[in-house]
Design a protein around this motif. Sequence first.
Motif, PDB file in Angstrom:
ATOM      1  N   ALA A   1       0.797  -1.229   0.000  1.00 27.93           N
ATOM      2  CA  ALA A   1       0.000   0.000   0.000  1.00 27.93           C
ATOM      3  C   ALA A   1       0.832   1.284   0.000  1.00 27.93           C
ATOM      4  O   ALA A   1       0.527   2.205  -0.768  1.00 27.93           O
ATOM      5  CB  ALA A   1      -1.000  -0.005   1.157  1.00 27.93           C
TER       6      ALA A   1
ATOM      7  N   ALA B   1       0.434   3.916  -3.066  1.00 25.34           N
ATOM      8  CA  ALA B   1      -0.008   5.297  -2.858  1.00 25.34           C
ATOM      9  C   ALA B   1       1.030   6.281  -3.392  1.00 25.34           C
ATOM     10  O   ALA B   1       0.674   7.286  -4.015  1.00 25.34           O
ATOM     11  CB  ALA B   1      -0.270   5.547  -1.375  1.00 25.34           C
TER      12      ALA B   1
ATOM     13  N   ASP C   1      -0.800   8.616  -5.987  1.00 25.72           N
ATOM     14  CA  ASP C   1      -1.433   9.800  -5.394  1.00 25.72           C
ATOM     15  C   ASP C   1      -0.846  11.090  -5.944  1.00 25.72           C
ATOM     16  O   ASP C   1      -0.428  11.979  -5.207  1.00 25.72           O
ATOM     17  CB  ASP C   1      -1.309   9.757  -3.872  1.00 25.72           C
TER      18      ASP C   1
ATOM     19  N   PRO D   1      -4.454   8.558  -1.447  1.00 24.65           N
ATOM     20  CA  PRO D   1      -3.530   8.473  -0.309  1.00 24.65           C
ATOM     21  C   PRO D   1      -3.451   7.040   0.230  1.00 24.65           C
ATOM     22  O   PRO D   1      -4.191   6.153  -0.199  1.00 24.65           O
ATOM     23  CB  PRO D   1      -4.153   9.417   0.718  1.00 24.65           C
ATOM     24  N   LEU D   2      -2.592   6.849   1.185  1.00 27.94           N
ATOM     25  CA  LEU D   2      -2.342   5.535   1.770  1.00 27.94           C
ATOM     26  C   LEU D   2      -3.630   4.848   2.218  1.00 27.94           C
ATOM     27  O   LEU D   2      -3.811   3.646   1.969  1.00 27.94           O
ATOM     28  CB  LEU D   2      -1.368   5.670   2.954  1.00 27.94           C
ATOM     29  N   GLU D   3      -4.531   5.578   2.830  1.00 26.96           N
ATOM     30  CA  GLU D   3      -5.764   4.973   3.340  1.00 26.96           C
ATOM     31  C   GLU D   3      -6.604   4.364   2.206  1.00 26.96           C
ATOM     32  O   GLU D   3      -7.180   3.291   2.357  1.00 26.96           O
ATOM     33  CB  GLU D   3      -6.614   6.003   4.101  1.00 26.96           C
ATOM     34  N   LYS D   4      -6.663   5.040   1.064  1.00 26.93           N
ATOM     35  CA  LYS D   4      -7.404   4.502  -0.081  1.00 26.93           C
ATOM     36  C   LYS D   4      -6.697   3.287  -0.663  1.00 26.93           C
ATOM     37  O   LYS D   4      -7.341   2.317  -1.073  1.00 26.93           O
ATOM     38  CB  LYS D   4      -7.585   5.567  -1.170  1.00 26.93           C
TER      39      LYS D   4
ATOM     40  N   GLN E   1      -4.813   1.176   0.987  1.00 25.31           N
ATOM     41  CA  GLN E   1      -5.048   0.078   1.925  1.00 25.31           C
ATOM     42  C   GLN E   1      -6.463  -0.486   1.765  1.00 25.31           C
ATOM     43  O   GLN E   1      -6.652  -1.712   1.749  1.00 25.31           O
ATOM     44  CB  GLN E   1      -4.834   0.550   3.362  1.00 25.31           C
ATOM     45  N   ALA E   2      -7.447   0.381   1.641  1.00 22.28           N
ATOM     46  CA  ALA E   2      -8.834  -0.070   1.495  1.00 22.28           C
ATOM     47  C   ALA E   2      -9.023  -0.855   0.194  1.00 22.28           C
ATOM     48  O   ALA E   2      -9.711  -1.882   0.177  1.00 22.28           O
ATOM     49  CB  ALA E   2      -9.786   1.127   1.549  1.00 22.28           C
TER      50      ALA E   2
END
Length: 155
Positions: free
Chosen positions: A20, A24, A28, A44-47, A49-50
């Motif tokens: 991830a 990203a 990104d 970003p990292l959160e997207k 990861q999801a």
Amino acid sequence: MLKPFTTERLAIRQLELQDAPELARISDIPAVSQWMAFMEGGFPLEKAQALIASQDQTREYFFAVRLPDGTLIGAMGVIDHPDGTIEVGYWFGVDHQGKGYASEALRGTLDQIAADPALGPRPVFAECRPDNAASIRLLTICGRPPPRKKISAMV
């Protein structure tokens, strides 16, 4: 979905959560994320990861595309749609665009799909934005399918 495989210059395997941060980092930025509907507003990292964590639930599988030295340069997507079709997609970091990596990865992915007895007979398609000339060219070049496989650029 697809087993890990290699092409002449690339190693391709399903993305895992530890990928991830790298994903990203190359995704990104507007020059990449502007072409991907699911990256609207950035990636970003959160997207990242999801996206990776939800692969089995969504049946949207994503594959790391790496150089022999391990550098993550892009990603391939293979979506298993409920209607039996398979959608393919891709994106590459800006430093790795225009070098033939996308066509090599796409051809390799299509070859893997065609070789799989459960996937090979199913229709395959790709979509891209109508102003994405590079992707339209790539889909046109790679759109010479063997019998039983359909590739189209939906613009």
